[in-house]
Design an enzyme around this catalytic site. Structure first.
Site, PDB file in Angstrom:
ATOM      1  N   VAL A   1      25.319  48.659   9.366  1.00 44.94           N
ATOM      2  CA  VAL A   1      24.540  48.324  10.555  1.00 44.94           C
ATOM      3  C   VAL A   1      25.028  47.061  11.262  1.00 44.94           C
ATOM      4  O   VAL A   1      24.677  46.819  12.414  1.00 44.94           O
ATOM      5  CB  VAL A   1      23.051  48.189  10.179  1.00 44.94           C
ATOM      6  CG1 VAL A   1      22.776  46.887   9.438  1.00 44.94           C
ATOM      7  CG2 VAL A   1      22.147  48.323  11.394  1.00 44.94           C
ATOM      8  N   TYR A   2      25.842  46.243  10.610  1.00 40.84           N
ATOM      9  CA  TYR A   2      26.292  44.998  11.236  1.00 40.84           C
ATOM     10  C   TYR A   2      27.151  45.292  12.471  1.00 40.84           C
ATOM     11  O   TYR A   2      28.193  45.956  12.388  1.00 40.84           O
ATOM     12  CB  TYR A   2      27.107  44.146  10.261  1.00 40.84           C
ATOM     13  CG  TYR A   2      26.331  43.568   9.097  1.00 40.84           C
ATOM     14  CD1 TYR A   2      24.931  43.525   9.092  1.00 40.84           C
ATOM     15  CD2 TYR A   2      26.997  43.055   7.995  1.00 40.84           C
ATOM     16  CE1 TYR A   2      24.241  42.992   8.023  1.00 40.84           C
ATOM     17  CE2 TYR A   2      26.305  42.513   6.914  1.00 40.84           C
ATOM     18  CZ  TYR A   2      24.929  42.496   6.935  1.00 40.84           C
ATOM     19  OH  TYR A   2      24.243  41.969   5.860  1.00 40.84           O
ATOM     20  N   SER A   3      26.697  44.775  13.599  1.00 36.89           N
ATOM     21  CA  SER A   3      27.410  44.943  14.875  1.00 36.89           C
ATOM     22  C   SER A   3      27.784  46.398  15.117  1.00 36.89           C
ATOM     23  O   SER A   3      28.877  46.720  15.582  1.00 36.89           O
ATOM     24  CB  SER A   3      28.654  44.045  14.924  1.00 36.89           C
ATOM     25  OG  SER A   3      28.283  42.688  14.862  1.00 36.89           O
TER      26      SER A   3
ATOM     27  N   LYS B   1      26.643  48.361   2.793  1.00 41.15           N
ATOM     28  CA  LYS B   1      25.234  48.727   2.592  1.00 41.15           C
ATOM     29  C   LYS B   1      24.844  49.918   3.447  1.00 41.15           C
ATOM     30  O   LYS B   1      25.498  50.239   4.437  1.00 41.15           O
ATOM     31  CB  LYS B   1      24.323  47.549   2.941  1.00 41.15           C
ATOM     32  CG  LYS B   1      24.680  46.242   2.288  1.00 41.15           C
ATOM     33  CD  LYS B   1      23.677  45.161   2.639  1.00 41.15           C
ATOM     34  CE  LYS B   1      24.226  43.787   2.366  1.00 41.15           C
ATOM     35  NZ  LYS B   1      25.240  43.367   3.369  1.00 41.15           N
TER      36      LYS B   1
END
Length: 322
Positions: free
Chosen positions: A60-62, A88
């Site tokens: 989900v990061y960026s 993750k």
């Protein structure tokens, strides 16, 4: 750099883990303060040169671009066998049904997407980003076991949740002969120590490695109270984590750092590294000094008097971050 086993496994990880939420396209996802590929690569290279072999990101990061940038840099800089790469699953990656969570469909879909973005055949540590109350625990744990048996994942870990939830998931896996979690990535630092009540004793008893996120309390432990940075001004989640009464702990860090003649970041990280349950704090690095302080903290020995000074003004907090 020092290296330790991750929990009760045979996996060796550096005492510092580089958290890669900082690296990603600023116009993608929820973090406007992230660094693009050109700015990220020198920091990833610096971490490797310092002996850090443990890198943590998330799908989900960026909006997935963190995995892309980190994966490409690591492929260019180092042999895959020399690093421990973690990511993750759970966060929302697309709108509509099945675009998030820990269902079998979501896990099977997202591991393949993460592997493609990272440019690797496997991840060393695949972590559930939070507990999913909408999916049966049995479904989640069996799906995670299957991605391990498929060779796409070496170990599995979990992140912030209540101790009873973590215990339930571990018991479910053990009961069915499925793969169990080897690590817990949780919110733990000098300003937030609620994990000492139940989660940390549970991890110690069960041989689970602890990987604290936000070890510097979103940078609050490294600067004067009330200082505003570009990140803190736009960090809606972080603004809910700490309260004005935490100022006294920040002041204690300042006193100890001044007496030792070292930056405050080194003192705050050294305190975490003195905790028997902690394997490796996950630090973010947007500047070379951030990495330099993290590496130096590994060698900083705090006295019993200094530890007491840092701990005595702690103010209990409501549970947050789960």
């Amino acid at each position: 750099m020092q290296y330790v086993k991750l929990g009760s496994t045979g996996l060796d990880v550096s005492r510092i883990c580089l958290g890669c939420m900082t690296y990603g396209l600023p116009d993608r996802g929820a973090h406007e303060w992230t660094l693009d590929e050109e700015a990220s690569r020198p920091l990833i290279r610096q971490a490797l040169d310092a002996g850090i072999n443990f890198f943590d990101t998330a799908n989900v990061y960026s909006d997935g671009t963190s995995e892309e940038i980190v994966g490409k840099a690591l492929r260019d800089f180092v042999s895959r066998d020399e690093i421990v790469l973690a990511t993750k699953v759970n966060g929302r990656m697309r709108p509509g049904p099945n675009g998030a969570g820990l269902s079998r469909k979501a896990i099977m879909t997202e591991i393949d997407h993460s592997l493609a973005r990272l440019g690797t055949d496997y991840v060393d540590l695949y972590q559930i980003h939070r507990f999913d109350p909408h999916t049966p625990v049995e479904e989640t744990m069996e799906a995670l076991h299957d991605v391990v048996k498929a060779g796409k994942v070496r170990y599995i870990g979990a992140s912030s949740m209540y101790a009873w939830q973590f215990s339930k998931m571990q018991y479910t896996a053990e009961r069915h002969g499925w793969t169990k979690f080897v690590s817990m990535q949780n919110h733990y630092n000098l300003l937030y120590r609620e994990e000492e009540r139940e989660m940390l004793p549970l991890c110690a008893d069960q041989g689970v490695g602890v990987l604290p996120w936000s070890p510097l309390a979103r940078g609050r432990l490294t600067r004067d109270w009330g200082t505003v940075t570009d990140r803190s001004a736009n960090d809606n989640f972080g603004s809910r984590l700490y309260v004005d009464s935490d100022r006294v702990v920040v002041e204690a860090v300042t006193r100890v750092a001044h007496e030792r003649g070292v930056p405050r970041a080194q003192v705050a990280l050294a305190w975490l590294l003195h905790q028997d349950t902690v394997t490796a704090p996950i630090i973010g690095a947007a500047r070379p000094q951030h990495l330099e302080d993290a590496v130096a903290a590994v060698e900083l020995e705090l006295t019993d008097k200094e530890l007491e000074e840092l701990e005595r003004s702690y103010v209990p907090h409501p549970i947050i971050g789960h």
